[in-house]
Design an enzyme around this catalytic site. Structure first.
Site, mmCIF file in Angstrom:
data_model
loop_
_atom_site.group_PDB
_atom_site.id
_atom_site.type_symbol
_atom_site.label_atom_id
_atom_site.label_comp_id
_atom_site.label_asym_id
_atom_site.label_seq_id
_atom_site.Cartn_x
_atom_site.Cartn_y
_atom_site.Cartn_z
ATOM 1 N N ARG A 43 70.859 28.265 71.593
ATOM 2 C CA ARG A 43 71.272 28.526 72.987
ATOM 3 C C ARG A 43 72.710 29.022 73.050
ATOM 4 O O ARG A 43 73.030 29.903 73.843
ATOM 5 C CB ARG A 43 71.109 27.247 73.832
ATOM 6 N N ARG B 282 73.461 14.338 76.231
ATOM 7 C CA ARG B 282 72.942 14.338 77.608
ATOM 8 C C ARG B 282 71.598 13.616 77.672
ATOM 9 O O ARG B 282 70.749 13.772 76.808
ATOM 10 C CB ARG B 282 72.750 15.785 78.103
ATOM 11 N N LYS C 203 77.976 23.064 84.687
ATOM 12 C CA LYS C 203 77.576 23.806 85.898
ATOM 13 C C LYS C 203 76.726 22.935 86.817
ATOM 14 O O LYS C 203 76.966 22.836 88.017
ATOM 15 C CB LYS C 203 76.776 25.077 85.524
HETATM 16 P P1 AP5 Z 1 75.562 19.710 82.707
HETATM 17 O O1 AP5 Z 1 76.253 19.646 84.019
HETATM 18 O O2 AP5 Z 1 74.134 19.290 82.640
HETATM 19 O O3 AP5 Z 1 75.789 21.173 82.067
HETATM 20 P P2 AP5 Z 1 75.128 22.574 82.438
HETATM 21 O O4 AP5 Z 1 76.205 23.592 82.332
HETATM 22 O O5 AP5 Z 1 74.389 22.498 83.729
HETATM 23 O O6 AP5 Z 1 74.178 22.688 81.194
HETATM 24 P P3 AP5 Z 1 72.650 23.150 81.019
HETATM 25 O O7 AP5 Z 1 72.295 22.826 79.595
HETATM 26 O O8 AP5 Z 1 71.767 22.565 82.057
HETATM 27 O O9 AP5 Z 1 72.807 24.647 81.197
HETATM 28 P P4 AP5 Z 1 71.924 25.724 80.625
HETATM 29 O O10 AP5 Z 1 72.546 26.856 81.298
HETATM 30 O O11 AP5 Z 1 71.776 25.863 79.179
HETATM 31 O O12 AP5 Z 1 70.461 25.209 80.984
HETATM 32 P P5 AP5 Z 1 69.451 25.659 82.092
HETATM 33 O O13 AP5 Z 1 68.759 24.457 82.555
HETATM 34 O O14 AP5 Z 1 70.111 26.547 83.083
HETATM 35 O O15 AP5 Z 1 76.417 18.853 81.652
HETATM 36 C C1 AP5 Z 1 75.977 18.674 80.318
HETATM 37 C C2 AP5 Z 1 76.315 17.241 79.855
HETATM 38 O O16 AP5 Z 1 77.730 17.084 79.815
HETATM 39 C C3 AP5 Z 1 75.789 16.131 80.774
HETATM 40 O O17 AP5 Z 1 75.372 15.053 80.005
HETATM 41 C C4 AP5 Z 1 76.994 15.756 81.657
HETATM 42 O O18 AP5 Z 1 76.957 14.401 82.050
HETATM 43 C C5 AP5 Z 1 78.150 16.042 80.715
HETATM 44 N N1 AP5 Z 1 79.333 16.558 81.404
HETATM 45 C C6 AP5 Z 1 79.358 17.401 82.470
HETATM 46 N N2 AP5 Z 1 80.637 17.681 82.807
HETATM 47 C C7 AP5 Z 1 81.412 16.998 81.919
HETATM 48 C C8 AP5 Z 1 82.832 16.882 81.746
HETATM 49 N N3 AP5 Z 1 83.683 17.524 82.547
HETATM 50 N N4 AP5 Z 1 83.278 16.107 80.730
HETATM 51 C C9 AP5 Z 1 82.405 15.444 79.906
HETATM 52 N N5 AP5 Z 1 81.071 15.503 80.036
HETATM 53 C C10 AP5 Z 1 80.577 16.281 81.029
HETATM 54 O O19 AP5 Z 1 68.467 26.598 81.264
HETATM 55 C C11 AP5 Z 1 67.555 26.073 80.307
HETATM 56 C C12 AP5 Z 1 66.700 27.218 79.756
HETATM 57 O O20 AP5 Z 1 65.964 27.842 80.829
HETATM 58 C C13 AP5 Z 1 67.478 28.378 79.113
HETATM 59 O O21 AP5 Z 1 67.789 28.117 77.758
HETATM 60 C C14 AP5 Z 1 66.474 29.530 79.264
HETATM 61 O O22 AP5 Z 1 65.441 29.455 78.333
HETATM 62 C C15 AP5 Z 1 65.876 29.257 80.647
HETATM 63 N N6 AP5 Z 1 66.632 29.930 81.731
HETATM 64 C C16 AP5 Z 1 67.298 29.323 82.745
HETATM 65 N N7 AP5 Z 1 67.893 30.252 83.529
HETATM 66 C C17 AP5 Z 1 67.593 31.457 82.997
HETATM 67 C C18 AP5 Z 1 67.936 32.799 83.326
HETATM 68 N N8 AP5 Z 1 68.720 33.085 84.384
HETATM 69 N N9 AP5 Z 1 67.466 33.797 82.543
HETATM 70 C C19 AP5 Z 1 66.660 33.538 81.482
HETATM 71 N N10 AP5 Z 1 66.308 32.303 81.099
HETATM 72 C C20 AP5 Z 1 66.775 31.264 81.842
#
Ligand code: AP5
Length: 219
Positions: free
Chosen positions: A171, A127, A13
Site C-alpha cells: 500500500r 490499528r 485521515k
Molecule cells: P487512520 O485515521 O485510520 O488513518 P487513515 O489515513 O484513515 O488510514 P487508512 O489505512 O484507513 O487509509 P487508506 O487510505 O489506506 O485506507 P482506505 O480505507 O481509504 O489512522 C491509522 C491508525 O493510526 C489508527 O490506529 C489511529 O488510531 C492511529 N492514529 C491516527 N492519528 C494518529 C496520530 N496523530 N498519532 C498516532 N496515532 C494515530 O482504503 C483501503 C483500500 O481501499 C485501498 O488500499 C484500496 O484498495 C481501496 N480504495 C479506497 N479508496 C480508493 C480509491 N480512491 N481508489 C482506488 N482504490 C481505493
C-alpha cells in the site's frame, strides 16, 4: 465546502475526518469505508474490490468514480463534504473536477497529511477496528479500555486484512507511485495545504483548524 484529505495509508485521515463530522457536521465520504460496507453486504462490487484491497492495490478508477458520483447525490452532501481517500490517481482527480464543474462547483481545499513511512507502518500494524461500529483504536496510541473490546459499542476489535505487514508495504509503494503525484497536481491548482500529521491527534486537529482558515472554509 468541498475538502479533500490527501495522504498515505495510516496518516490519520479517517481519525481527523470523523472528528470533523462530530464537531462540524460535515459528511465524510470515505471510499475505503464504502468499499468495506459493500464487502460486508456481500455485494458484487465489494467482492470485486476485495481482490484488489487484499493485495494492497487500488480498485479500478471507473468503479471508484461511480461510487463517489452516486454518494455525492445524497441529500447530506448537498452543501459539501470531506473526501477521505479520494481521489487517489490523476484520472480520479480529473473525473472529480468534471463532476463538480457540471454542478458549478469546485474543490475548496486539499489538506495533505505528511507522516514518515516508518511511523505509518507502526500506526497501521497497531490499528484495531471495531467489527460492529467501525470505531478505530490503536494498541499503543489509543488503546481500548478492555483489550479487543470496543469502548463505544462492546463489539470485538479486529485487524483489517490489509493491515498485515506484507500488504502495508504494498500500500505504501502504491501510494508513492500512484497517489503522491496528486500533491503536485493540487499544488499547481493552488489548492494544497501541507500538514505535519506526525504529531498527536489533538495537535494535528489544531493544525487542521489553522489550515482551514487558510483555505477560507468556514471553521
Ligand atoms: P487512520 O485515521 O485510520 O488513518 P487513515 O489515513 O484513515 O488510514 P487508512 O489505512 O484507513 O487509509 P487508506 O487510505 O489506506 O485506507 P482506505 O480505507 O481509504 O489512522 C491509522 C491508525 O493510526 C489508527 O490506529 C489511529 O488510531 C492511529 N492514529 C491516527 N492519528 C494518529 C496520530 N496523530 N498519532 C498516532 N496515532 C494515530 O482504503 C483501503 C483500500 O481501499 C485501498 O488500499 C484500496 O484498495 C481501496 N480504495 C479506497 N479508496 C480508493 C480509491 N480512491 N481508489 C482506488 N482504490 C481505493
Amino acid at each position: 465546502m468541498i475538502l479533500i484529505f490527501l495522504g498515505p495509508p495510516g496518516s490519520g485521515k479517517g481519525t481527523q475526518a470523523k472528528r470533523l463530522v462530530t464537531e462540524k457536521g460535515w459528511p465524510q465520504l470515505s471510499t475505503g469505508d464504502m468499499l468495506r460496507a459493500s464487502i460486508k453486504a456481500g455485494e458484487t462490487l465489494g467482492q470485486k474490490a476485495k481482490t484488489y484491497m487484499d493485495r494492497g492495490e487500488l480498485v479500478p478508477d471507473d468503479v471508484i468514480v461511480g461510487l463517489i458520483e452516486e454518494r455525492t447525490k445524497a441529500k447530506d452532501a448537498a452543501n459539501g463534504f470531506i473526501l477521505d481517500g479520494f481521489p487517489r490517481t490523476i484520472p480520479q482527480a480529473e473525473a472529480l473536477k468534471k463532476m463538480l464543474e457540471r454542478k458549478n462547483s469546485s474543490v475548496n481545499c486539499v489538506l495533505s497529511f505528511n507522516v514518515s513511512d516508518r511511523d505509518l507502518v507502526e500506526r497501521l500494524s497497531g490499528r484495531r477496528t471495531c467489527s460492529k461500529c467501525g470505531e478505530v483504536f490503536h494498541v499503543k496510541f489509543s488503546p481500548a479500555k478492555k483489550a479487543d473490546v470496543c469502548d463505544k459499542c462492546g463489539g470485538s476489535l479486529i485487524q483489517r486484512d490489509d493491515d498485515k505487514a506484507e500488504v502495508i508495504q504494498k500500500r505504501l509503494s502504491v501510494y508513492h507511485q500512484q497517489t503522491s503525484p496528486l500533491v503536485e497536481y493540487y499544488e499547481k491548482a493552488k489548492k494544497l495545504v501541507a500538514l505535519d500529521a506526525s504529531a498527536s491527534p489533538d495537535k494535528v486537529w489544531d493544525t487542521i483548524m489553522d489550515a482551514l482558515k487558510k483555505c477560507s472554509v468556514p471553521s
